[in-house]
Design a protein around this motif. Structure first.
Motif, PDB file in Angstrom:
ATOM      1  N   GLU A 101     -19.335  -6.623 -61.358  1.00 35.05           N
ATOM      2  CA  GLU A 101     -19.730  -7.230 -60.097  1.00 35.05           C
ATOM      3  C   GLU A 101     -19.780  -8.743 -60.247  1.00 35.05           C
ATOM      4  N   VAL A 102     -19.498  -9.422 -59.161  1.00 29.34           N
ATOM      5  CA  VAL A 102     -19.559 -10.880 -59.118  1.00 29.34           C
ATOM      6  C   VAL A 102     -20.825 -11.258 -58.359  1.00 29.34           C
ATOM      7  N   VAL A 103     -21.642 -12.102 -58.981  1.00 29.18           N
ATOM      8  CA  VAL A 103     -22.894 -12.525 -58.364  1.00 29.18           C
ATOM      9  C   VAL A 103     -22.796 -14.012 -58.048  1.00 29.18           C
ATOM     10  N   ILE A 104     -23.081 -14.365 -56.791  1.00 31.69           N
ATOM     11  CA  ILE A 104     -23.018 -15.754 -56.338  1.00 31.69           C
ATOM     12  C   ILE A 104     -24.425 -16.195 -55.974  1.00 31.69           C
ATOM     13  N   GLU A 105     -24.832 -17.325 -56.552  1.00 33.35           N
ATOM     14  CA  GLU A 105     -26.193 -17.812 -56.332  1.00 33.35           C
ATOM     15  C   GLU A 105     -26.136 -19.294 -55.993  1.00 33.35           C
ATOM     16  N   PHE A 165     -13.803  -8.869 -64.671  1.00 31.58           N
ATOM     17  CA  PHE A 165     -12.592  -8.359 -64.028  1.00 31.58           C
ATOM     18  C   PHE A 165     -11.335  -8.850 -64.739  1.00 31.58           C
ATOM     19  N   GLY A 166     -11.500  -9.438 -65.931  1.00 29.03           N
ATOM     20  CA  GLY A 166     -10.358  -9.907 -66.704  1.00 29.03           C
ATOM     21  C   GLY A 166      -9.833 -11.252 -66.249  1.00 29.03           C
ATOM     22  N   ILE A 167     -10.641 -12.029 -65.538  1.00 32.54           N
ATOM     23  CA  ILE A 167     -10.228 -13.342 -65.047  1.00 32.54           C
ATOM     24  C   ILE A 167     -10.684 -14.400 -66.044  1.00 32.54           C
ATOM     25  N   LYS A 168      -9.790 -15.289 -66.415  1.00 35.32           N
ATOM     26  CA  LYS A 168     -10.135 -16.369 -67.341  1.00 35.32           C
ATOM     27  C   LYS A 168     -10.972 -17.397 -66.586  1.00 35.32           C
ATOM     28  N   TYR A 189     -12.174 -16.426 -50.496  1.00 35.38           N
ATOM     29  CA  TYR A 189     -11.263 -17.043 -51.466  1.00 35.38           C
ATOM     30  C   TYR A 189     -11.114 -16.181 -52.721  1.00 35.38           C
ATOM     31  N   ILE A 190     -12.212 -15.633 -53.201  1.00 32.17           N
ATOM     32  CA  ILE A 190     -12.159 -14.796 -54.413  1.00 32.17           C
ATOM     33  C   ILE A 190     -11.317 -13.553 -54.181  1.00 32.17           C
ATOM     34  N   THR A 191     -11.527 -12.876 -53.045  1.00 35.92           N
ATOM     35  CA  THR A 191     -10.774 -11.633 -52.784  1.00 35.92           C
ATOM     36  C   THR A 191      -9.292 -11.907 -52.552  1.00 35.92           C
ATOM     37  N   GLU A 192      -8.940 -13.088 -51.981  1.00 32.55           N
ATOM     38  CA  GLU A 192      -7.528 -13.419 -51.766  1.00 32.55           C
ATOM     39  C   GLU A 192      -6.849 -13.837 -53.080  1.00 32.55           C
ATOM     40  N   PRO A 246      -7.006 -10.223 -56.416  1.00 34.25           N
ATOM     41  CA  PRO A 246      -7.099  -8.920 -55.739  1.00 34.25           C
ATOM     42  C   PRO A 246      -7.833  -7.854 -56.559  1.00 34.25           C
ATOM     43  N   ALA A 247      -7.990  -8.075 -57.876  1.00 32.31           N
ATOM     44  CA  ALA A 247      -8.700  -7.101 -58.712  1.00 32.31           C
ATOM     45  C   ALA A 247     -10.188  -7.044 -58.376  1.00 32.31           C
ATOM     46  N   VAL A 248     -10.691  -8.079 -57.691  1.00 33.14           N
ATOM     47  CA  VAL A 248     -12.107  -8.128 -57.339  1.00 33.14           C
ATOM     48  C   VAL A 248     -12.273  -7.624 -55.907  1.00 33.14           C
ATOM     49  N   PRO A 249     -12.826  -6.424 -55.713  1.00 31.62           N
ATOM     50  CA  PRO A 249     -13.039  -5.933 -54.346  1.00 31.62           C
ATOM     51  C   PRO A 249     -14.250  -6.615 -53.703  1.00 31.62           C
ATOM     52  N   GLU A 250     -14.230  -6.684 -52.393  1.00 32.27           N
ATOM     53  CA  GLU A 250     -15.328  -7.348 -51.676  1.00 32.27           C
ATOM     54  C   GLU A 250     -16.650  -6.600 -51.855  1.00 32.27           C
ATOM     55  N   THR A 251     -16.577  -5.297 -52.125  1.00 34.48           N
ATOM     56  CA  THR A 251     -17.797  -4.504 -52.330  1.00 34.48           C
ATOM     57  C   THR A 251     -18.474  -4.836 -53.658  1.00 34.48           C
ATOM     58  N   ALA A 252     -17.758  -5.506 -54.569  1.00 30.13           N
ATOM     59  CA  ALA A 252     -18.336  -5.849 -55.872  1.00 30.13           C
ATOM     60  C   ALA A 252     -18.905  -7.265 -55.893  1.00 30.13           C
ATOM     61  N   ILE A 253     -18.942  -7.932 -54.740  1.00 32.41           N
ATOM     62  CA  ILE A 253     -19.457  -9.302 -54.671  1.00 32.41           C
ATOM     63  C   ILE A 253     -20.840  -9.276 -54.035  1.00 32.41           C
TER      64      ILE A 253
END
Length: 199
Positions: free
Chosen positions: A107-111, A130-133, A174-177, A180-187
């Motif tokens: 999951e991606v957490v934004i604070e 998600f394997g993103i550098k 921007y992250i989901t576009e 694409p490996a990061v689904p919006e439900t995981a943010i």
């Protein structure tokens, strides 16, 4: 007439030079363990138990590698061929003290953090799951929002991206576009100390 008090004999560890009962507070307790098991088992009964368990595990691994099983183990392993592999993977995830390390949720957490009552910093955690550098992601975020972005270690010693300014309004899209490996439900957003789904 009272007996003359006898001096107390103290057993000192030759490795850390501390009394045996204080070895666990010494510089390297792991090196002292074999000596303690041999010379002072009454002080550390849990070490003796751990040593016996490790010895039993070694024997079972040797038997399994040789192809000799007990009837219960044989039935279980024949039913599930990956049984031996899964038990080894579980051992790898065990921490000292027998605690099991839980697999992190993807999951991606934004604070959003406000500093000096005016300046905002948006913290993005979890993109690496998600394997993103992260260095590439921080460059892309900095270019997109025309601001400074850097990869830093957070309070939990995990790397995160700090982006200057309040970009939380556009960052999910921007992250989901971009990835694409990061689904919006995981943010998720952190608002008032609570995790709130972005979707």
């Amino acid at each position: 007439m009272a007996d003359k008090p006898q001096p107390v004999k103290v057993l000192y560890c030759p490795l850390c030079s501390l009394p045996a009962e204080y070895c666990e507070f010494g510089p390297d307790f792991e090196k002292c363990k074999p000596w303690l098991i041999k010379n002072a088992p009454e002080l550390y009964p849990h070490l003796l138990k751990e040593a016996n368990e490790k010895e039993a595990e070694k024997v079972t691994e040797q038997l399994q590698s040789a192809g000799i099983f007990s009837s219960a183990d044989g039935a279980a392993s024949s039913a599930q061929p990956g049984n031996a592999l899964s038990s080894k993977q579980e051992d790898l995830k065990r921490l000292p003290g027998g605690k099991i390390k839980k697999k992190e949720k993807q999951e991606v957490v934004i604070e959003k953090v406000v500093r000096n009552r005016r300046k905002c910093i948006t913290i993005v955690k979890g993109l690496d799951l998600f394997g993103i550098k992260l260095s590439d992601a921080s460059k892309k975020l900095g270019k997109k929002f025309a601001t400074g972005a850097s990869v830093v270690k957070g309070p939990t010693e995990k790397e995160q991206i700090d982006v200057q300014g309040d970009i939380s309004y556009d960052i999910v899209e921007y992250i989901t576009e971009t990835w694409p490996a990061v689904p919006e439900t995981a943010i998720f957003f952190i608002e008032d100390g609570k995790k709130v789904p972005a979707a």
